[in-house]
Design a protein around this motif. Sequence first.
Motif, PDB file in Angstrom:
ATOM      1  N   UNK A 121     -13.960  -2.771  12.454  1.00 16.42           N
ATOM      2  CA  UNK A 121     -13.383  -1.596  12.443  1.00 16.42           C
ATOM      3  C   UNK A 121     -11.975  -1.616  12.214  1.00 16.42           C
ATOM      4  N   UNK A 122     -11.307  -2.536  13.123  1.00 12.20           N
ATOM      5  CA  UNK A 122     -10.001  -2.986  12.731  1.00 12.20           C
ATOM      6  C   UNK A 122      -9.542  -3.178  11.193  1.00 12.20           C
ATOM      7  N   UNK A 123     -10.404  -4.337  10.876  1.00 12.55           N
ATOM      8  CA  UNK A 123     -10.203  -4.612   9.407  1.00 12.55           C
ATOM      9  C   UNK A 123     -10.252  -3.454   8.417  1.00 12.55           C
ATOM     10  N   UNK A 124     -11.062  -2.557   8.389  1.00  8.98           N
ATOM     11  CA  UNK A 124     -11.346  -1.374   7.452  1.00  8.98           C
ATOM     12  C   UNK A 124     -10.283  -0.167   7.915  1.00  8.98           C
ATOM     13  N   UNK A 125      -9.830  -0.190   9.134  1.00  7.40           N
ATOM     14  CA  UNK A 125      -8.632   0.700   9.392  1.00  7.40           C
ATOM     15  C   UNK A 125      -7.308   0.103   8.617  1.00  7.40           C
ATOM     16  N   UNK A 126      -7.194  -1.120   8.714  1.00  9.04           N
ATOM     17  CA  UNK A 126      -5.990  -1.738   7.888  1.00  9.04           C
ATOM     18  C   UNK A 126      -6.349  -1.476   6.395  1.00  9.04           C
ATOM     19  N   UNK A 127      -7.396  -1.574   6.015  1.00  6.57           N
ATOM     20  CA  UNK A 127      -7.805  -1.550   4.602  1.00  6.57           C
ATOM     21  C   UNK A 127      -7.327  -0.133   4.002  1.00  6.57           C
ATOM     22  N   UNK A 128      -8.032   0.774   4.963  1.00  6.91           N
ATOM     23  CA  UNK A 128      -7.931   2.375   4.500  1.00  6.91           C
ATOM     24  C   UNK A 128      -6.329   2.817   4.579  1.00  6.91           C
ATOM     25  N   UNK A 129      -5.587   2.241   5.579  1.00  5.01           N
ATOM     26  CA  UNK A 129      -3.953   2.540   5.756  1.00  5.01           C
ATOM     27  C   UNK A 129      -3.546   1.821   4.309  1.00  5.01           C
ATOM     28  N   UNK A 130      -3.985   0.841   3.796  1.00  8.50           N
ATOM     29  CA  UNK A 130      -3.191   0.040   2.764  1.00  8.50           C
ATOM     30  C   UNK A 130      -3.621   0.906   1.517  1.00  8.50           C
ATOM     31  N   UNK A 131      -4.878   1.220   1.453  1.00  5.85           N
ATOM     32  CA  UNK A 131      -5.281   2.180   0.174  1.00  5.85           C
ATOM     33  C   UNK A 131      -4.499   3.544   0.214  1.00  5.85           C
ATOM     34  N   UNK A 132      -4.442   4.371   1.346  1.00  7.56           N
ATOM     35  CA  UNK A 132      -3.676   5.309   1.380  1.00  7.56           C
ATOM     36  C   UNK A 132      -2.328   5.299   1.087  1.00  7.56           C
ATOM     37  N   UNK A 133      -1.761   4.164   1.306  1.00 15.44           N
ATOM     38  CA  UNK A 133      -0.378   4.057   0.808  1.00 15.44           C
ATOM     39  C   UNK A 133       0.044   3.707  -0.343  1.00 15.44           C
ATOM     40  N   UNK A 134      -0.824   3.287  -1.127  1.00 14.16           N
ATOM     41  CA  UNK A 134      -1.144   3.033  -2.543  1.00 14.16           C
ATOM     42  C   UNK A 134      -1.004   4.131  -3.467  1.00 14.16           C
ATOM     43  N   UNK A 135       0.103   4.232  -4.463  1.00 16.44           N
ATOM     44  CA  UNK A 135      -0.105   5.133  -5.541  1.00 16.44           C
ATOM     45  C   UNK A 135      -0.793   4.934  -6.900  1.00 16.44           C
TER      46      UNK A 135
ATOM     47  N   UNK B 122     -11.895 -11.132   5.939  1.00 18.20           N
ATOM     48  CA  UNK B 122     -11.437 -11.580   4.587  1.00 18.20           C
ATOM     49  C   UNK B 122     -10.919 -10.588   3.497  1.00 18.20           C
ATOM     50  N   UNK B 123     -11.794  -9.567   3.415  1.00 19.15           N
ATOM     51  CA  UNK B 123     -11.394  -8.590   2.698  1.00 19.15           C
ATOM     52  C   UNK B 123      -9.996  -7.728   3.127  1.00 19.15           C
ATOM     53  N   UNK B 124      -9.800  -7.637   4.652  1.00 16.46           N
ATOM     54  CA  UNK B 124      -8.606  -7.313   5.011  1.00 16.46           C
ATOM     55  C   UNK B 124      -7.386  -8.153   4.550  1.00 16.46           C
ATOM     56  N   UNK B 125      -7.519  -9.428   4.644  1.00 11.21           N
ATOM     57  CA  UNK B 125      -6.457 -10.192   4.200  1.00 11.21           C
ATOM     58  C   UNK B 125      -6.189 -10.376   2.602  1.00 11.21           C
ATOM     59  N   UNK B 126      -7.470 -10.112   1.732  1.00 15.27           N
ATOM     60  CA  UNK B 126      -7.177 -10.154   0.280  1.00 15.27           C
ATOM     61  C   UNK B 126      -6.644  -8.792   0.042  1.00 15.27           C
ATOM     62  N   UNK B 127      -6.604  -7.744   0.489  1.00 13.35           N
ATOM     63  CA  UNK B 127      -6.150  -6.479   0.152  1.00 13.35           C
ATOM     64  C   UNK B 127      -4.668  -6.229   0.719  1.00 13.35           C
ATOM     65  N   UNK B 128      -4.651  -6.616   2.048  1.00 14.25           N
ATOM     66  CA  UNK B 128      -3.501  -6.088   2.921  1.00 14.25           C
ATOM     67  C   UNK B 128      -2.388  -7.317   2.508  1.00 14.25           C
ATOM     68  N   UNK B 129      -2.726  -8.352   2.504  1.00  8.67           N
ATOM     69  CA  UNK B 129      -2.143  -9.682   2.350  1.00  8.67           C
ATOM     70  C   UNK B 129      -2.296 -10.687   0.903  1.00  8.67           C
ATOM     71  N   UNK B 130      -2.357  -9.965  -0.068  1.00  5.59           N
ATOM     72  CA  UNK B 130      -2.819 -10.756  -0.970  1.00  5.59           C
ATOM     73  C   UNK B 130      -2.008 -11.831  -1.737  1.00  5.59           C
TER      74      UNK B 130
END
Length: 308
Positions: free
Chosen positions: A214-228, A119-127
């Motif tokens: 692990x997969x969900x938070x890997x995607x979340x961390x990748x999204x955070x790192x790509x955010x300015x 749920x957090x992965x969808x909310x953060x990576x695909x809002x």
Amino acid sequence: MQNATSVPQFHFIQLSEDPDQQTVLFGLFLFMYILALFGNLLIILTVSSDSHLHTPMYFFLSNLSMVDIGFISTTVPRLIVDIQTHCPVISYVGCLTQMSLFIIFACMDSMLLAVMAYDRFVAICHPLYYQIIMNPSHCGVLLLGSFILSLVELLLLYVAVLKFFNCENFFEISNFFCDPSELLKLACFDTFTKSILKYCVGALFGLLPVSGIIFSYFKIVSSIMGSSSSSGKHKTISTCGSHLSIVCLFYGTGLGVYFSSSLSHSPRSNAVASLMYTVVTPMLNPFIYSLRNKDIKTALRKILSRVF
């Protein structure tokens, strides 16, 4: 000579044989049980009474609280009775019932943590698609799927424990409840079959949900790192902080029990270690969310203002 079928019984290990400590343990576990019931019921009441919390995230949180109530109610009331009566013996049917409820609630707990990570992965990576993907019917399917996987794990263990009738009539369990891992050791199977069952259960209970987390938070961390945006990063971290704390607490205590049972040869030490994830974790979960989540704290203030 008459044919007689004897039903096996199971004897739990006592956490302490000191009579002076029995009263202390009785009061301690009763307090922890009441505190866990109060905290989880408060989360359920808060989510159901505030319309702002009628979202997928808090829908899964309220279900996690209900599962935690069932999880701790499976072991602690029986433990309190055993301390009071000084008779830690349970029947075959009672042991199967306790084991079944324990597996269902423990597996549901694990699966719901993975669903909440998704749920957090969808909310953060695909809002933009969050409302479409996490619609009520999809949330219901995820909840139902978690329950079905819990039943599958239960059926796998039933294959083993139903073989007890071919063995002895009295068993000693190195824990304070009918721990599935302990029952699997006592089952009338060869070592190879036990290993296969253990790996299947471990894959369902641990590998599948942990891989999803692990997969969900890997995607979340990748999204955070790509955010300015620093504010966006802070909001994301605060949103996931409570869930990550519960994940670390649940799986950390579970791994602690596993390693303690492997390294320690003391059955009482293993039983004490099991208290961490069977009692402490469901007791702390609601307080972790209520103390770290602004929406929950705001809703709690509204409820308290109405009451007082």
